[in-house]
Design a protein around this motif. Sequence first.
Motif, PDB file in Angstrom:
ATOM      1  N   ARG A 188     -36.686  12.503  41.177  1.00  0.00           N
ATOM      2  CA  ARG A 188     -37.229  11.623  42.193  1.00  0.00           C
ATOM      3  C   ARG A 188     -38.292  12.283  43.034  1.00  0.00           C
ATOM      4  O   ARG A 188     -39.030  11.608  43.734  1.00  0.00           O
ATOM      5  N   ASN A 189     -38.379  13.604  43.016  1.00  0.00           N
ATOM      6  CA  ASN A 189     -39.410  14.258  43.823  1.00  0.00           C
ATOM      7  C   ASN A 189     -40.664  14.562  43.040  1.00  0.00           C
ATOM      8  O   ASN A 189     -41.553  15.247  43.533  1.00  0.00           O
ATOM      9  N   GLY A 190     -40.736  14.104  41.810  1.00  0.00           N
ATOM     10  CA  GLY A 190     -41.944  14.341  41.040  1.00  0.00           C
ATOM     11  C   GLY A 190     -41.940  15.636  40.264  1.00  0.00           C
ATOM     12  O   GLY A 190     -42.913  15.966  39.613  1.00  0.00           O
ATOM     13  N   GLY A 204     -47.949  10.261  39.102  1.00  0.00           N
ATOM     14  CA  GLY A 204     -48.700   9.406  40.003  1.00  0.00           C
ATOM     15  C   GLY A 204     -48.923   8.032  39.407  1.00  0.00           C
ATOM     16  O   GLY A 204     -48.752   6.995  40.066  1.00  0.00           O
ATOM     17  N   PHE A 229     -45.670   6.055  39.488  1.00  0.00           N
ATOM     18  CA  PHE A 229     -45.316   5.679  40.840  1.00  0.00           C
ATOM     19  C   PHE A 229     -46.140   4.472  41.271  1.00  0.00           C
ATOM     20  O   PHE A 229     -45.617   3.492  41.807  1.00  0.00           O
ATOM     21  N   LYS A 251     -45.200   1.276  39.325  1.00  0.00           N
ATOM     22  CA  LYS A 251     -43.953   0.689  39.807  1.00  0.00           C
ATOM     23  C   LYS A 251     -44.207  -0.109  41.069  1.00  0.00           C
ATOM     24  O   LYS A 251     -43.733  -1.228  41.240  1.00  0.00           O
ATOM     25  N   PRO A 279     -43.693   2.500  50.999  1.00  0.00           N
ATOM     26  CA  PRO A 279     -42.740   3.112  50.074  1.00  0.00           C
ATOM     27  C   PRO A 279     -41.491   2.261  49.932  1.00  0.00           C
ATOM     28  O   PRO A 279     -41.059   1.619  50.868  1.00  0.00           O
ATOM     29  N   GLN A 280     -40.940   2.252  48.724  1.00  0.00           N
ATOM     30  CA  GLN A 280     -39.790   1.399  48.466  1.00  0.00           C
ATOM     31  C   GLN A 280     -38.596   2.200  48.041  1.00  0.00           C
ATOM     32  O   GLN A 280     -38.721   3.311  47.569  1.00  0.00           O
ATOM     33  N   LEU A 281     -37.442   1.586  48.149  1.00  0.00           N
ATOM     34  CA  LEU A 281     -36.249   2.237  47.635  1.00  0.00           C
ATOM     35  C   LEU A 281     -36.325   2.241  46.123  1.00  0.00           C
ATOM     36  O   LEU A 281     -36.771   1.275  45.529  1.00  0.00           O
ATOM     37  N   PRO A 282     -35.892   3.310  45.487  1.00  0.00           N
ATOM     38  CA  PRO A 282     -35.945   3.326  44.027  1.00  0.00           C
ATOM     39  C   PRO A 282     -35.110   2.191  43.467  1.00  0.00           C
ATOM     40  O   PRO A 282     -33.966   2.017  43.843  1.00  0.00           O
ATOM     41  N   GLU A 331     -36.117   4.149  34.575  1.00  0.00           N
ATOM     42  CA  GLU A 331     -35.777   4.890  35.777  1.00  0.00           C
ATOM     43  C   GLU A 331     -34.342   4.618  36.163  1.00  0.00           C
ATOM     44  O   GLU A 331     -33.909   3.472  36.184  1.00  0.00           O
ATOM     45  N   SER A 332     -33.609   5.661  36.466  1.00  0.00           N
ATOM     46  CA  SER A 332     -32.236   5.447  36.886  1.00  0.00           C
ATOM     47  C   SER A 332     -32.212   5.250  38.393  1.00  0.00           C
ATOM     48  O   SER A 332     -33.174   5.532  39.083  1.00  0.00           O
ATOM     49  N   SER A 333     -31.077   4.773  38.907  1.00  0.00           N
ATOM     50  CA  SER A 333     -30.981   4.557  40.350  1.00  0.00           C
ATOM     51  C   SER A 333     -31.060   5.867  41.114  1.00  0.00           C
ATOM     52  O   SER A 333     -31.353   5.869  42.305  1.00  0.00           O
ATOM     53  N   SER A 334     -30.818   6.973  40.437  1.00  0.00           N
ATOM     54  CA  SER A 334     -30.885   8.237  41.152  1.00  0.00           C
ATOM     55  C   SER A 334     -32.276   8.834  41.072  1.00  0.00           C
ATOM     56  O   SER A 334     -32.492   9.963  41.454  1.00  0.00           O
ATOM     57  N   LEU A 376     -23.967   6.677  36.658  1.00  0.00           N
ATOM     58  CA  LEU A 376     -24.966   5.658  36.331  1.00  0.00           C
ATOM     59  C   LEU A 376     -25.125   5.502  34.837  1.00  0.00           C
ATOM     60  O   LEU A 376     -25.275   4.403  34.333  1.00  0.00           O
ATOM     61  N   ARG A 379     -28.818  -2.083  39.829  1.00  0.00           N
ATOM     62  CA  ARG A 379     -29.127  -1.697  41.191  1.00  0.00           C
ATOM     63  C   ARG A 379     -28.303  -2.462  42.204  1.00  0.00           C
ATOM     64  O   ARG A 379     -28.271  -3.671  42.176  1.00  0.00           O
ATOM     65  N   MET A 424     -28.202  10.816  46.437  1.00  0.00           N
ATOM     66  CA  MET A 424     -29.105  10.767  45.298  1.00  0.00           C
ATOM     67  C   MET A 424     -29.581   9.357  44.994  1.00  0.00           C
ATOM     68  O   MET A 424     -30.502   9.178  44.215  1.00  0.00           O
ATOM     69  N   VAL A 425     -28.931   8.344  45.571  1.00  0.00           N
ATOM     70  CA  VAL A 425     -29.475   7.003  45.426  1.00  0.00           C
ATOM     71  C   VAL A 425     -30.068   6.548  46.736  1.00  0.00           C
ATOM     72  O   VAL A 425     -30.020   5.377  47.082  1.00  0.00           O
ATOM     73  N   PRO A 454     -36.471   5.580  51.600  1.00  0.00           N
ATOM     74  CA  PRO A 454     -37.269   5.073  50.476  1.00  0.00           C
ATOM     75  C   PRO A 454     -37.994   6.209  49.767  1.00  0.00           C
ATOM     76  O   PRO A 454     -38.168   7.293  50.304  1.00  0.00           O
ATOM     77  N   GLU A 455     -38.439   5.914  48.568  1.00  0.00           N
ATOM     78  CA  GLU A 455     -39.123   6.920  47.771  1.00  0.00           C
ATOM     79  C   GLU A 455     -40.496   7.177  48.321  1.00  0.00           C
ATOM     80  O   GLU A 455     -41.195   6.256  48.686  1.00  0.00           O
ATOM     81  N   TYR A 461     -44.286   9.265  47.799  1.00  0.00           N
ATOM     82  CA  TYR A 461     -45.139   9.961  46.853  1.00  0.00           C
ATOM     83  C   TYR A 461     -45.195  11.434  47.233  1.00  0.00           C
ATOM     84  O   TYR A 461     -45.607  11.768  48.321  1.00  0.00           O
ATOM     85  N   PRO A 462     -44.732  12.307  46.371  1.00  0.00           N
ATOM     86  CA  PRO A 462     -44.578  13.693  46.775  1.00  0.00           C
ATOM     87  C   PRO A 462     -45.865  14.493  46.834  1.00  0.00           C
ATOM     88  O   PRO A 462     -45.935  15.499  47.518  1.00  0.00           O
TER      89      PRO A 462
END
Lengths: 145, 186
Positions: A7-9, A35, A38, A41, A60-63, A83-86, B65, B72, B146-147, B177-178, B180-181
């Motif tokens: 999730r952090n790239g 990128g 992301f 999505k 930004p959105q929740l995964p 993509e998984s929820s994690s 999962l 979700r 993690m979620v 929320p996610e 962009y890193p």
Amino acid sequence: MMYVFNRNGVCLLYREWNRPLRTLNAQQDHKLMFGLLFSLKSLTAKMDPTNAEKGNLGVPQLPGQGCSFHSFRTNTYKLSFMESSSGIKIILVTHPGTGDLLESLKYIYNLYVEYVVKNPLYSPGTPIRSELFDKTLDQYVRGLG
Amino acid sequence: MPPAAPRSGDAIFANVERVNAELFTLTYGAIVRQLLTDLEEVEEVNKQLDQMGYNIGIRLIDEFLAKSNVSRCVDFKETAEAIAKVGFKMFLGVTASVTNWDADGTSCSLVLEDNPLVDFVELPDTCQGLYYCNILSGVVRGALEMVSMKTEVTWIRDMLRGDDAYELQVKLLKQVPEEYPYKDDE
């Protein structure tokens, strides 16, 4: 080719089986890929005609919120994405005639769980270095093609 | 092919490899004993158990999962139900029930009638402040992080301290929320 991101790239895994043209160096390649996904999505979620609540583009959105895209196809390749929820993202780039790979991607996710997550010597968030995982993955993917 | 429906906890529990319950309980007991000997302070042990649980939780979530195929969760209520019915069943073989929802739906209690970790266990007087099952609170916290849900998990009722059931309170602090890193200019 195959990429696995968290999730952090961070690119956890990159494998290639047949890639004739190499354009960028590895780091750039990973960043570009992450990128791209992301943004895709985000874009697909915002353009979803069935979803009632939509933030503005760039929020930004929740995964997992909103819809998630599965694949796109060009005239030379097809890219499948899961993509998984994690936040674990699995990408597979194949030739354009490939069918829907969602089940395969799920299977690969399962493999990831078995060989990588359960390995106590693996620290989550670092690139994967597991021979068993590589071997099994290799066998499976060659079997798909 | 239509996507596979989420499997119930029982179905998955029947399919995963299982370990002998007594071995599991005794191993956990040995861990707690060793921690008590090494650290001596009950508070320290509680913290360590929570940390261990956290490390387990961040990995467990992927297995959960992958095997359970849950889609979700739209809100925290669904998440809590998923943990109680599918998660606990899949990993511990017991189901928990979800109760005590507060007004805005951000905090609930998971009640466990029976807990495989504590078979044969009695707390001596020297360890009265010990949360024996604190590893579970760490696991839930780690998995939810993690979620993208930051939570606080605490024990409300603990049978080893004389209550009639195990009650874990899960409070949602915030949803992260996610982002962009990478910086945009790189």
